[in-house]
Every structure is written in structure tokens, then in C-alpha cells.
Design an enzyme around this catalytic site. Sequence first.
Site, PDB file in Angstrom:
ATOM      1  N   GLY A  16      51.274  14.314 -38.386  1.00 27.26           N
ATOM      2  CA  GLY A  16      51.640  15.296 -37.367  1.00 27.26           C
ATOM      3  C   GLY A  16      53.082  15.058 -36.981  1.00 27.26           C
ATOM      4  O   GLY A  16      53.999  14.420 -37.886  1.00 27.26           O
ATOM      5  N   ALA A  18      55.052  13.395 -35.194  1.00 29.00           N
ATOM      6  CA  ALA A  18      55.800  12.195 -35.013  1.00 29.00           C
ATOM      7  C   ALA A  18      55.739  11.284 -36.206  1.00 29.00           C
ATOM      8  O   ALA A  18      56.846  10.878 -36.931  1.00 29.00           O
ATOM      9  CB  ALA A  18      54.878  11.434 -33.933  1.00 29.00           C
ATOM     10  N   LYS A  38      43.963  11.146 -43.291  1.00 24.73           N
ATOM     11  CA  LYS A  38      42.717  11.290 -44.060  1.00 24.73           C
ATOM     12  C   LYS A  38      42.162  12.507 -44.302  1.00 24.73           C
ATOM     13  O   LYS A  38      40.997  12.711 -44.567  1.00 24.73           O
ATOM     14  CB  LYS A  38      41.546  10.280 -42.717  1.00 24.73           C
ATOM     15  CG  LYS A  38      41.701  11.319 -41.357  1.00 24.73           C
ATOM     16  CD  LYS A  38      40.779  10.318 -40.606  1.00 24.73           C
ATOM     17  CE  LYS A  38      40.759  10.907 -39.173  1.00 24.73           C
ATOM     18  NZ  LYS A  38      40.119  10.073 -38.190  1.00 24.73           N
ATOM     19  N   GLU A 122      56.453  26.782 -18.633  1.00 28.19           N
ATOM     20  CA  GLU A 122      55.110  26.235 -18.487  1.00 28.19           C
ATOM     21  C   GLU A 122      55.161  25.648 -16.910  1.00 28.19           C
ATOM     22  O   GLU A 122      56.153  25.490 -16.364  1.00 28.19           O
ATOM     23  CB  GLU A 122      54.697  25.407 -19.575  1.00 28.19           C
ATOM     24  CG  GLU A 122      54.532  26.213 -20.785  1.00 28.19           C
ATOM     25  CD  GLU A 122      54.009  25.482 -21.832  1.00 28.19           C
ATOM     26  OE1 GLU A 122      52.867  24.665 -22.031  1.00 28.19           O
ATOM     27  OE2 GLU A 122      54.710  25.567 -23.186  1.00 28.19           O
ATOM     28  N   HIS A 251      43.243  19.986 -20.273  1.00 29.92           N
ATOM     29  CA  HIS A 251      44.110  21.240 -20.264  1.00 29.92           C
ATOM     30  C   HIS A 251      43.283  22.136 -19.466  1.00 29.92           C
ATOM     31  O   HIS A 251      42.002  22.518 -19.546  1.00 29.92           O
ATOM     32  CB  HIS A 251      44.211  21.708 -21.607  1.00 29.92           C
ATOM     33  CG  HIS A 251      45.467  22.838 -21.613  1.00 29.92           C
ATOM     34  ND1 HIS A 251      45.246  24.131 -21.263  1.00 29.92           N
ATOM     35  CD2 HIS A 251      46.639  22.712 -22.228  1.00 29.92           C
ATOM     36  CE1 HIS A 251      46.195  24.896 -21.175  1.00 29.92           C
ATOM     37  NE2 HIS A 251      47.275  24.037 -22.006  1.00 29.92           N
ATOM     38  N   ARG A 298      49.618  20.225 -14.382  1.00 30.62           N
ATOM     39  CA  ARG A 298      48.355  20.422 -15.371  1.00 30.62           C
ATOM     40  C   ARG A 298      47.030  19.766 -14.424  1.00 30.62           C
ATOM     41  O   ARG A 298      46.140  20.407 -14.281  1.00 30.62           O
ATOM     42  CB  ARG A 298      48.476  19.867 -16.633  1.00 30.62           C
ATOM     43  CG  ARG A 298      47.887  20.828 -17.726  1.00 30.62           C
ATOM     44  CD  ARG A 298      48.341  20.162 -18.969  1.00 30.62           C
ATOM     45  NE  ARG A 298      49.179  21.252 -19.596  1.00 30.62           N
ATOM     46  CZ  ARG A 298      49.694  21.052 -20.720  1.00 30.62           C
ATOM     47  NH1 ARG A 298      49.360  19.805 -21.613  1.00 30.62           N
ATOM     48  NH2 ARG A 298      50.454  21.923 -21.157  1.00 30.62           N
ATOM     49  N   HIS A 359      42.631  17.205 -23.838  1.00 25.12           N
ATOM     50  CA  HIS A 359      43.430  17.812 -24.244  1.00 25.12           C
ATOM     51  C   HIS A 359      44.511  16.751 -24.960  1.00 25.12           C
ATOM     52  O   HIS A 359      44.939  16.671 -25.791  1.00 25.12           O
ATOM     53  CB  HIS A 359      44.370  18.746 -23.429  1.00 25.12           C
ATOM     54  CG  HIS A 359      45.599  19.335 -24.017  1.00 25.12           C
ATOM     55  ND1 HIS A 359      45.569  20.266 -25.110  1.00 25.12           N
ATOM     56  CD2 HIS A 359      47.069  19.518 -23.827  1.00 25.12           C
ATOM     57  CE1 HIS A 359      46.485  20.744 -25.654  1.00 25.12           C
ATOM     58  NE2 HIS A 359      47.616  20.163 -24.690  1.00 25.12           N
ATOM     59  N   ARG A 394      50.939  14.422 -18.321  1.00 21.19           N
ATOM     60  CA  ARG A 394      52.127  14.858 -18.822  1.00 21.19           C
ATOM     61  C   ARG A 394      52.646  16.199 -18.546  1.00 21.19           C
ATOM     62  O   ARG A 394      51.774  16.972 -18.082  1.00 21.19           O
ATOM     63  CB  ARG A 394      51.656  15.022 -20.474  1.00 21.19           C
ATOM     64  CG  ARG A 394      52.480  15.451 -21.242  1.00 21.19           C
ATOM     65  CD  ARG A 394      52.232  15.035 -22.659  1.00 21.19           C
ATOM     66  NE  ARG A 394      51.209  16.151 -22.999  1.00 21.19           N
ATOM     67  CZ  ARG A 394      51.223  17.131 -23.503  1.00 21.19           C
ATOM     68  NH1 ARG A 394      52.422  17.802 -23.444  1.00 21.19           N
ATOM     69  NH2 ARG A 394      50.103  17.937 -23.809  1.00 21.19           N
TER      70      ARG A 394
HETATM   71  C1  SIN Z   1      49.897  24.464 -24.210  1.00 25.67           C
HETATM   72  O1  SIN Z   1      50.354  25.427 -25.198  1.00 25.67           O
HETATM   73  O2  SIN Z   1      49.467  25.039 -23.209  1.00 25.67           O
HETATM   74  C2  SIN Z   1      49.848  23.139 -24.703  1.00 25.67           C
HETATM   75  C3  SIN Z   1      51.259  22.546 -24.506  1.00 25.67           C
HETATM   76  C4  SIN Z   1      51.179  21.364 -24.247  1.00 25.67           C
HETATM   77  O3  SIN Z   1      50.048  20.602 -24.291  1.00 25.67           O
HETATM   78  O4  SIN Z   1      52.350  20.694 -23.836  1.00 25.67           O
END
Ligand code: SIN
Length: 536
Positions: A16, A18, A38, A122, A251, A298, A359, A394
Site C-alpha cells: 500500500g 506506506a 500476499k 471532510e 466509518h 467520525r 474502517h 482518526r
Molecule cells: C473517506 O473517503 O471517507 C475515507 C477517508 C479516510 O478514511 O480518511
Amino acid sequence: MSRSIKQTECLIIGTGIAGATSALVAAKEGINVTLITKRSHPTITNTNLAQGGIVYKGESDSPQLLKKDIIRAGRGINSIEAVEFLSEKGPQIVKELLIDELHVNFTHIRGSEDEALDLTREGAHSINRILYSADHTGKDIESALIAALQRQDNVEVITGATAVDIITLQHHSKNIQSRYVLGDRCLGAYVFMHEEKEVAAILAQYTVIATGGLGDIYIHSTSEKGIVGDGIVMAKRAGARVINMEFIQFHPTTFYVPGKRRFLISEAVRGEGARLKNLRGEYFMERYNPQLKDLAPRDEVTAAIWMEMIKNKQEYVLLDVANHVHGNIEERFPTICRTCKDAGIDITNEPVPVVPAAHYLCGGIHVNTQGRTTLNGLYAVGEVSCTGLHGANRLASTSLLEGLTWGYFAAKDMAWRIHTKEIVEQKTMNTVREWIPTRKVEKEDPALIAQDWMMIKNTMWNYVGIVRSRSRLKRALEDLRHMYLRIEDFYKETPISKDIISLFHGTQSAIMVTVAASRNNKSIGCHMISPPAEKS
Ligand code: SIN
């Protein structure tokens, strides 16, 4: 060296953002890198599924303002050092690597004088500061990184390779005296090669775990299948410290289709104006957070949805996009529109049924700002690690930024250590023993594996889910521990395979989350013990 032992300078497990960033930066520093996954292709990652975006910097933004937002979302238990590090360095790396070097296809403001980059917002961000690429930001970043890696001739990418165990001097040296050395040293990993059906030892001066989180130990998650916390379990077994495992972020909005896997509806949709309502048509977020409403952090939005579903005996709530998002919805959110349309919902016309799903793991392998773990020679970057950045919850769109930033600095740190000859001598490497296969007797039984997974995922969802209680956690721990004993026997008696490794690791990561949740009596952030309250 035997066929089942390989050697490299830097072994990276996971492809990914990172892991791929670490690999690219280390390779550019002249380090030989072996990158394993994997999966059958390196782009099959959670990064590839990330929709919303990556934090950059908004107009009149500052590291101080970003710091304030991250700590407010994290409920104040964040590592200040990690937050300041990310707020200062993160946006610089986005510019250096993603914008200037890889030319990631971020969305620009159409018709603006210099086609400036567009910035969205966001939940819990004070301003617009998120770079995005329609609703497939992760995919665009991931493919740019993997394409760049493929141009490096000092990077070997191995697919179909599942890490089984981290190699350490104390655990795996043939030299008995190594057992008595106080400070252990990581020397690579044992890796199951799917095609060959055998375990190879990949020796490395430095090893980076970048295997992502553990979303797939829950029945409902936004995760790629098979992401079950392998890296965390292996690191813990090798002796590295793991922290904050109770903080699983749910999420708020995933597309609800009964019986179907959940699909993320990005928070950016609310960032562009969409609003949540219950089935009676009430826009309920103003009752839970009158100030931030649908753009509250969130954990609060998830808790409010949970409360509305319980109170009103509803299986889902609705996300009203059509009445509140202006502009061309299909152009802004093409993947979401298409997926919903395939399931019979036209989001430009009707509200979308949504529910929360697991999430993101805010805890993980404890690391410093260079990605070093407490085990010498072992690094961890991205969701698998716990930098302390996220605290108890987060802030949206910080995950790609954290993976990028820590991936970058971990690679610089490893390169510096290799260049300054902080390395393990070859004669020590030569003491590592090959993987010892146990004399297996039983044939793998897919029905047993499927049933064990159902039990783990349901236990985690029902007892260690959005809202927890002492009695639910107690029951979860008893059930999971009982199951682990059975699975451990199964692991010892059955020939090794990727499915058995995954089950063995998944059970242990489920136990780690449950133990951490049981030990924390304080309801905070995404570790919610008491149900949320309405404010008005
Ligand atoms: C999203 O698009 O809502 C996820 C973004 C995130 O997890 O920071």
C-alpha cells in the site's frame, strides 16, 4: 546459501501507500529492496480503495491549525510529537513526491487561472485542505507509486508471498549463545510462497511491516478481503510493543444492501454538503453536534447513526446527496454513483441507505517518527503502526498522509543506517536456520476455516463493535480464547497455507483488540463503552 534462504538489504512486507513509498524512497537512496505481497498484484491494497483524499494545505492553513484539528478529533490522547511531525512534514512530502515527482492526477479547479489544485473538506477539518482525485484518490496514488517502483532496477516485487513470522536473532539463530543476548535484532521474515507451497527465509538488514490494519476481522468493514492484522501479530510475537488496539474506527457511511459486502461512501460526500437523515426524514446530526452537524468527527457521527438506528428500530439511515450536493455529482463521485446505480440507487435522485462499518485501526505496532519499532532492525509504517498520531479517533484523510510520511522517513532512516554501516555481519546472518516444517497429518478443511471465520467476525461485530460493554467484552474474550486453542492445534496439524496463516493471525489480532478494549474502562473516541447522548 540454500534455495529456501534469500538475502536483501531491505525487506518490505505490504504494497500500500506506506510500503510502496518506503520501497521507492529506499531504492532511490541506492538500497536493494525486496517488496512482497500476499496478493496476486501489488495494487490490490486498502490504499487502492481510498476514496476521499489526502490532507495537503488549504488557504490560510498552518501546521498549528492542522495540529489543532487532529488533536480535537483524537480526543486529546494523541502523541504531540507525531502530530507536529506530520503537520510540518506531511504536506511537504505530498508536494515533493506525489505532485512534483509522480504527477498524481489530482483534481484541479476547472477554469481557474492557473488550473490550481482543488481542495475539499471532510469531517472535523476547520477548512478545505484535502487533495483528491474524483472519488478514486487512493487508486491514482497507488498506481503511480507501483509504476515508479517498476522503473527501479534495485526493487524486486514478489507477489503471492505471505509473511509467516519475523526472524529474530534470539528466536531463529542456530547459535545457542544468541538466545542470551539482551537486545534482540530482527533479521528478516519467513515467507510462505504460494506457488511453490514452501516457506523461504528472506534475510534483510532492515525489515518494514506495512501490512495495513485488520478490518476483515469484522463482518462489516470497508477493508479489502484478507486484511486481518498479520503484521501486528507477527511483530508482537517477535517482541515488539503494540499499543492502542482498542481504537477501531468505524466509518459512519457505507452503502447498505442486505446480504452484500459494505461499500464506502466517502466522507467527502458530506464534505460537499450531503446530509444524514433518519427514515422519518429528520436531519438528526444537529441534535448530536449542533455546531459541526454532519461534519462532526467520525466517532460522533458513527455513534449518532448507531443511536438513531437503535432508537427508531431501523436497519440503516439515509444519506441525502441529491438535495444538498451542488454541481455534477456523477463527475465528482463517479465510483460511488456507479456502484449505487448497479445496486438500484440513483444517488442524484434519491437518498442512499447507509450504515457504519469497521474502517481503520488507530493503534498498532508502536513506532517513533522514523518508523522504528521497539525491536531493533524492524520498522512499521502505515495503518499497521501506531505513531500516536490518531489518538482515540482518526481525523479524516490523514491515513494516506501518515502512510506516505512515515514510509518516506523510515526509508531515509534505513538508508542512513546502511550507508553508515550500521549493519548485521554476514556471519550472524548465516546462523539463521531454515523454516522447519512440522510433520503435518491433517488435510486442510475449508469448511472448518469458513466456520471459524464466521465466528470471529460475528463475535467482533456484536461484542467488540461500535458500542461495547463489560459483559460483551468478557464473553468475546472467553469465546475467542477458546477458539484460539482449537485453531492453534489445527495450525500445528495441517500443512501450511495462506488460509491457515490468515486464520491463525486473524484470531490473535481479534484477541489483541478484545484484551485492549477490556482493559480500558474509559469511553473515549472510537472505544465507546457508554452509548452516546443527544445534545439538544
Ligand atoms: C473517506 O473517503 O471517507 C475515507 C477517508 C479516510 O478514511 O480518511
